[in-house]
Structure formats: C-alpha cells, structure tokens
Design an enzyme around this catalytic site. Structure first.
Site, PDB file in Angstrom:
ATOM      1  N   ILE A 150     -15.301  30.010  -6.123  1.00  0.00           N
ATOM      2  CA  ILE A 150     -14.687  29.831  -7.442  1.00  0.00           C
ATOM      3  C   ILE A 150     -15.761  29.583  -8.494  1.00  0.00           C
ATOM      4  CG2 ILE A 150     -13.169  28.358  -8.824  1.00  0.00           C
ATOM      5  CD1 ILE A 150     -11.490  27.908  -6.306  1.00  0.00           C
ATOM      6  N   ALA A 233     -10.978  20.927  -9.673  1.00  0.00           N
ATOM      7  CA  ALA A 233     -11.284  20.925  -8.241  1.00  0.00           C
ATOM      8  C   ALA A 233     -10.346  19.995  -7.503  1.00  0.00           C
ATOM      9  CB  ALA A 233     -12.749  20.528  -8.022  1.00  0.00           C
ATOM     10  N   ASP A 258      -7.297  18.906 -14.599  1.00  0.00           N
ATOM     11  CA  ASP A 258      -6.140  19.575 -13.997  1.00  0.00           C
ATOM     12  C   ASP A 258      -5.695  18.873 -12.724  1.00  0.00           C
ATOM     13  OD1 ASP A 258      -4.272  21.869 -13.803  1.00  0.00           O
ATOM     14  OD2 ASP A 258      -5.436  22.351 -12.006  1.00  0.00           O
ATOM     15  N   GLU A 263      -1.246  12.123  -7.699  1.00  0.00           N
ATOM     16  CA  GLU A 263      -0.417  13.248  -8.123  1.00  0.00           C
ATOM     17  C   GLU A 263       0.952  13.177  -7.463  1.00  0.00           C
ATOM     18  OE1 GLU A 263      -2.317  17.030  -7.561  1.00  0.00           O
ATOM     19  OE2 GLU A 263      -4.073  16.500  -8.755  1.00  0.00           O
ATOM     20  N   HIS A 284      -2.161  20.244 -12.223  1.00  0.00           N
ATOM     21  CA  HIS A 284      -2.679  20.948 -11.050  1.00  0.00           C
ATOM     22  C   HIS A 284      -2.208  22.405 -11.054  1.00  0.00           C
ATOM     23  CE1 HIS A 284      -4.337  20.005  -6.809  1.00  0.00           C
ATOM     24  NE2 HIS A 284      -4.585  21.273  -7.105  1.00  0.00           N
ATOM     25  N   ILE A 285      -2.463  23.070 -12.160  1.00  0.00           N
ATOM     26  CA  ILE A 285      -1.943  24.414 -12.372  1.00  0.00           C
ATOM     27  C   ILE A 285      -3.042  25.453 -12.526  1.00  0.00           C
ATOM     28  CG2 ILE A 285      -1.846  24.338 -14.908  1.00  0.00           C
ATOM     29  CD1 ILE A 285       1.013  25.569 -12.638  1.00  0.00           C
ATOM     30  N   ALA A 286      -4.321  25.028 -12.499  1.00  0.00           N
ATOM     31  CA  ALA A 286      -5.418  25.965 -12.769  1.00  0.00           C
ATOM     32  C   ALA A 286      -5.401  27.160 -11.836  1.00  0.00           C
ATOM     33  CB  ALA A 286      -6.761  25.245 -12.682  1.00  0.00           C
ATOM     34  N   GLY A 287      -5.075  26.935 -10.581  1.00  0.00           N
ATOM     35  CA  GLY A 287      -5.098  28.023  -9.609  1.00  0.00           C
ATOM     36  C   GLY A 287      -3.791  28.763  -9.468  1.00  0.00           C
TER      37      GLY A 287
END
Length: 311
Positions: A150, A233, A258, A263, A284-287
């Site tokens: 990445i 990450a 993110d 969480e 937690h949406i970056a991926g």
C-alpha cells in the site's frame, strides 16, 4: 456452512459461493451471542475487521476450517490460535491497496490546500480568499512509515504529483531493490530522520508490540511545524490525544485519522477531538470503495471456495 458476519459484495456471494450453504448476516458482528451459536455449524467464516476471531468464538467453532478476511490486517484474528486448530486464515492481500493509496493522497491534498470548508461562507456573500491560501503538494516530502504494497502504491501517486519520497522500514535493508521503483527512487531513512524532514507522514504498518504508540508526543515533537499526519493503517499506532494536542497548539498543520484504538469510536472517546482544527476523522473506510469491495469479496470467495473444495 459458510458464515459471513460483516458486509461484502452480494453478487460475489451469489455467484462465487453457489452450491454452498451460506449464512450472510452483516449484523452478526454486533450480535456476538448469536454469532457464537451459529459458528458451531460453520466450516468457514468470512469477516472484516470488527469480528473478533479469538477466545470463546474459536472455542465454539468446532468444525471451522478457514477464515476469510475481507482486507489485509489480521489484528482481529488470533492467527496463532487458528494455526494450532489447523484453521487456515486468508487475507485479501492487494485487493484494497489502490483505495487506501488514493485516500492518503486525497486527504493530504485536502489538508494542504485548506480551501474546501468555506461553501456556506461563500454562499452567504463572504469572500474569504486570504484566509484560504493553502499549500501545494508538489515539491513536498512524503514520509512513509512502512514500505509495503500500500505504501508503494501511495508513493507512486505522490511521485506523479511532484513529491519527493522517503520511507522507514526496518525489515528492508537499504540495499534492497525495492527502493528503486520504476517511477523513481525512494530514500530509505531512519524513523527520526524521516519524521524531522517530511511534510506529510503516512502510516503503513500493522499494530504490533513494536508499533503500538509509535507516533506519540515525542515523535510528533520531531516533526516540522505544519507537517501532516495520516493514519489509514491501524488504530493504536498513533497516540490520538497527542495528535489532537499538537493540532490545537499549531505544531501540526493537519491530520487525518481513519483508524482508532477503539472502534467504533464512542462519543466519550471521541470527545478528545472536540474543537480540534484541520482534522479529518473517517470510520475505517480508507480501504473500502465500491470497486475495492468487489475485489476483496471475490478474492475472499475464491480463497474460501478453493480451501473447502480441496478439504
């Protein structure tokens, strides 16, 4: 039976798992007691990052043969315990690399430019041009903490925008060929030197004993005034309170988080960010994009189907 406890592409389930008995219930992640009941009948389990595949859940999974992870991080899965039980674990390696790389570059540009939060003022007749003079990304230095797949996708996009790139990765010797990318060289640096020189610091490491709290108050103090921190990450790698304090003090020029140590982020824990300027928080949406959801779903479906068919 294949149990799927979090959301994924439904066409991949219909077509890729045709012929298998499937229980697809994305709400199971929030109903652990119900998940513990159905897992006893499961041959395979498919999860994202919230389902905790460890302890009592593994004890209840008497017939489990494989776990498919819709993503790459494995900190929600007790890999050692799975290995001891001969349960195969399959991450969807590579399937969301582009999504995370685009997130990093997009948020870096957004925070550097600083011009996109004034729609209401402009619509009301205000004209705050002087207050919105931001910075260009061209010519800035990107510091990557970790230089895996990445990070390399991120570096490729950063180079195309005219950034210089350095990375810290203790598992890659400075002589490694991987530092010589087709689009240009990446400078291998010690962590402290990278932090001191980078305009944008982006995290690309798993959460381990070595990386927990890696970017704390001391590390942030080494950074240039006005530098940005982006963590897409793992939560826990960055000290969230230290980030908020450095933003309020004006030492950091911006941050995008993110991922979080806790969480989903609760309102109580999230209160540490109240009134913090130049901060982007995302869940937690970056991926996760429409495209990457399809890719990770198909990679995972193929892994699980292949394993169960061969078993």
């Amino acid at each position: 039976m294949i149990v799927i406890s979090e959301f994924m592409d439904e066409e991949a389930i219909r077509s890729g798992l045709d012929g298998f008995e499937v229980l697809y219930d994305p709400s199971l992640v929030d109903r652990p007691d119900d998940l513990a009941v159905v897992i006893g009948q499961a041959d395979a389990l498919i999860v994202r990052n919230r389902t905790q595949v460890r302890g009592a859940l593994l004890d209840a999974a008497r017939n489990l043969k494989a776990v498919g992870r819709l993503g790459v991080g494995l900190d929600n899965i007790d890999v050692a315990a799975c290995k001891a039980r001969r349960i195969a674990v399959y991450p969807a390696s590579g399937a969301n690399d582009v999504s995370v790389a685009e997130y990093v570059i997009a948020t870096a540009m957004l925070l550097l430019r600083g011009a996109y939060g004034a729609s209401a003022e402009v619509a009301s007749g205000a004209w705050p041009r002087n207050a919105l003079i931001g910075r260009e990304i061209a010519g800035k230095r990107l510091g990557l903490v970790g230089f895996g797949a990445i990070a390399r996708e991120t570096a490729k996009r950063a180079a195309a925008l005219g950034m210089t790139i350095a990375a810290y990765d203790p598992y890659l010797p400075p002589s490694a060929e991987i530092w010589k990318q087709p689009w240009g060289p990446v400078e291998a640096q010690p962590l402290n030197a990278l932090l001191a020189q980078a305009d944008v610091v982006s995290l690309h490491v798993p959460l381990t004993d070595e990386t927990h709290g890696l970017i704390d108050g001391n590390a942030i103090a080494l950074m240039k005034k006005g530098a940005l921190v982006i963590n897409a990450a793992r939560g826990g790698v960055v000290d969230e309170g230290a980030i908020a304090a450095a933003l309020r003090a004006g030492h950091l020029g911006g941050a995008a988080l993110d991922v979080f140590a806790e969480e989903p982020l609760t309102a109580d824990h999230g209160s540490i960010f109240a009134g913090t300027p130049n901060l982007i928080l995302t869940p937690h949406i970056a991926g996760v994009t429409a495209e990457s959801n399809v890719r990770v779903s198909w990679v995972t479906v193929d892994n699980i189907r292949r394993h169960l068919t061969a078993a």
